[in-house]
Write an enzyme that holds these catalytic residues in place. Sequence first.
Site, PDB file in Angstrom:
ATOM      1  N   TYR A   1       0.861  -1.187   0.000  1.00 42.15           N
ATOM      2  CA  TYR A   1       0.000   0.000   0.000  1.00 42.15           C
ATOM      3  C   TYR A   1       0.890   1.226   0.000  1.00 42.15           C
ATOM      4  O   TYR A   1       1.823   1.323   0.798  1.00 42.15           O
ATOM      5  CB  TYR A   1      -0.886  -0.001   1.246  1.00 42.15           C
ATOM      6  CG  TYR A   1      -1.774   1.212   1.393  1.00 42.15           C
ATOM      7  CD1 TYR A   1      -2.851   1.415   0.532  1.00 42.15           C
ATOM      8  CD2 TYR A   1      -1.556   2.152   2.394  1.00 42.15           C
ATOM      9  CE1 TYR A   1      -3.677   2.533   0.666  1.00 42.15           C
ATOM     10  CE2 TYR A   1      -2.377   3.268   2.542  1.00 42.15           C
ATOM     11  CZ  TYR A   1      -3.438   3.446   1.670  1.00 42.15           C
ATOM     12  OH  TYR A   1      -4.262   4.537   1.808  1.00 42.15           O
TER      13      TYR A   1
ATOM     14  N   ASP B   1       9.543   3.721  -0.234  1.00 41.30           N
ATOM     15  CA  ASP B   1       8.456   4.265   0.581  1.00 41.30           C
ATOM     16  C   ASP B   1       8.725   3.873   2.035  1.00 41.30           C
ATOM     17  O   ASP B   1       8.552   2.716   2.414  1.00 41.30           O
ATOM     18  CB  ASP B   1       7.130   3.679   0.088  1.00 41.30           C
ATOM     19  CG  ASP B   1       5.929   4.159   0.900  1.00 41.30           C
ATOM     20  OD1 ASP B   1       6.123   4.684   2.021  1.00 41.30           O
ATOM     21  OD2 ASP B   1       4.795   3.990   0.428  1.00 41.30           O
TER      22      ASP B   1
ATOM     23  N   LYS C   1       3.906  10.380   8.262  1.00 45.57           N
ATOM     24  CA  LYS C   1       3.570   9.877   9.605  1.00 45.57           C
ATOM     25  C   LYS C   1       4.466  10.452  10.719  1.00 45.57           C
ATOM     26  O   LYS C   1       4.262  11.575  11.126  1.00 45.57           O
ATOM     27  CB  LYS C   1       3.585   8.343   9.610  1.00 45.57           C
ATOM     28  CG  LYS C   1       2.508   7.777   8.625  1.00 45.57           C
ATOM     29  CD  LYS C   1       2.162   6.361   8.953  1.00 45.57           C
ATOM     30  CE  LYS C   1       1.371   5.677   7.860  1.00 45.57           C
ATOM     31  NZ  LYS C   1      -0.037   5.522   8.101  1.00 45.57           N
TER      32      LYS C   1
HETATM   33  C1  LIG Z   1       3.642   2.524   3.256  1.00 45.64           C
HETATM   34  C2  LIG Z   1       2.668   3.659   3.094  1.00 45.64           C
HETATM   35  N1  LIG Z   1       2.835   4.545   2.114  1.00 45.64           N
HETATM   36  C3  LIG Z   1       2.013   5.595   1.949  1.00 45.64           C
HETATM   37  C4  LIG Z   1       0.943   5.783   2.787  1.00 45.64           C
HETATM   38  C5  LIG Z   1       0.029   6.944   2.594  1.00 45.64           C
HETATM   39  O1  LIG Z   1       0.211   7.877   3.607  1.00 45.64           O
HETATM   40  P1  LIG Z   1      -0.986   8.870   4.018  1.00 45.64           P
HETATM   41  O2  LIG Z   1      -2.015   8.030   4.713  1.00 45.64           O
HETATM   42  O3  LIG Z   1      -0.326   9.877   4.906  1.00 45.64           O
HETATM   43  O4  LIG Z   1      -1.494   9.451   2.747  1.00 45.64           O
HETATM   44  C6  LIG Z   1       0.718   4.886   3.835  1.00 45.64           C
HETATM   45  C7  LIG Z   1      -0.408   5.056   4.764  1.00 45.64           C
HETATM   46  O5  LIG Z   1      -0.678   4.291   5.639  1.00 45.64           O
HETATM   47  C8  LIG Z   1       1.595   3.787   3.992  1.00 45.64           C
HETATM   48  O6  LIG Z   1       1.412   2.895   4.960  1.00 45.64           O
END
Ligand SMILES: Cc1ncc(COP(=O)(O)O)c(C=O)c1O
Length: 385
Positions: free
Chosen positions: A139, A223, A250
């Site tokens: 994700y 990521d 985060k």
């Molecule tokens: C690995 C990862 N990338 C990107 C995101 C997206 O971040 P946001 O919820 O701040 O848009 C998340 C969200 O949980 C995530 O777990």
Amino acid sequence: MTRSTDLRRRGEQVLPRGNSRATLYVPPAAPYARAGAGAYVTDADGRRLLDCNNNYTSLVHGHAHPEVTAAAVSAIQSGTAFGLPTEAEIDLAELLTGRFGRSMRWRFANSGSEAVMMAVRAARAYTGRDLVVRLAGAYHGTYDQVVGSAEPGVPGEVRAMTIQVEPDDEEGLARAFGSHGERIAAVLVDLMSNRAGLRPLSPSFVAMVRREAQAAAALVIVDEVITYRLAVGGLQASYGLEPDLTVLAKVIGGGFPVGAVGGRAEVMACFDPERPEPIHWGGTFSANPVSMVAGARAMRLFDGAAVDVLNERGDRLRAELGDAGIEVSGRGSLLRLFPEDIEKAWWALYGAGVLVSTNGLMALSTAMTDDDLATVRDAVVSVLA
Ligand SMILES: Cc1ncc(COP(=O)(O)O)c(C=O)c1O
């Protein structure tokens, strides 16, 4: 009627399923939160729970840490957003560069999704190519280009711009580069994807990602939106990997909305407005001083020693749960449970006073005491063993 039931009835008149985040859905509906303090959250019905969700791993110091709150309040009192840049964004960018230990340039956004979107745009602009390789099950937020293939509402033409490879599938990766190498802009990887099971990718696969990308003159985007809490230089450090672009979010916002893309100056120059064809990326609240100041304070409180202590506690909890016969994955302060019936387990843990994520993900905070961790262990054992 409970207060949460009442709120849900009101909420469903104005919000699909009564709230704004699909990730909070657990049938029939999750209770509403009222307040948080340290390691605990109190719901609308006055029930106090040990928070192992920590807003999906972002609250590394738990709720309302006094120093982070004071920094944020002071920023709010000085004006929350400006039509001019601020020193606060330089401060956070310097801090992050220092933590990664190499020369990097940064751009801030308001969420991880937005930062992923920015990184993919940068990779395409830099390489002049369109295709993005992503790993199945991971994700990366809500951007059309990176959501899983089953997500509705994404045009077929957009889907066709993404190649999906199974995690650790070296043959699949070789096939993707063999067939499309000259059209690939970037490989996007989460080194330990929560959704894919919170299991670290194999070092040989990660090394291959780097090699294949380099050979094809494509970029590697890592990521670290969730994994950044595991090391001051991110999980990438333990693979000896220096990606072209890194996405954060985060924990670096200290509890406020944030996202960031960092990378080599040469790649990040895509955002330079003096370039002939720059990426025009604004964002009314990008790098707002409240998120920047709170984030910098939270990160200063989460130095290498604090990261190690929290990871050791997570490793201990994981070992204790494993000894009790419970399947648990993850690393350091991130853990994931795999109950047969996740909804039933979520509610049973809630009843036992422990809040976990709706897919079984747990994230520890520095606000937790040893007693808190024993409570978590006992609750998980009583529900899952
Ligand atoms: C690995 C990862 N990338 C990107 C995101 C997206 O971040 P946001 O919820 O701040 O848009 C998340 C969200 O949980 C995530 O777990």
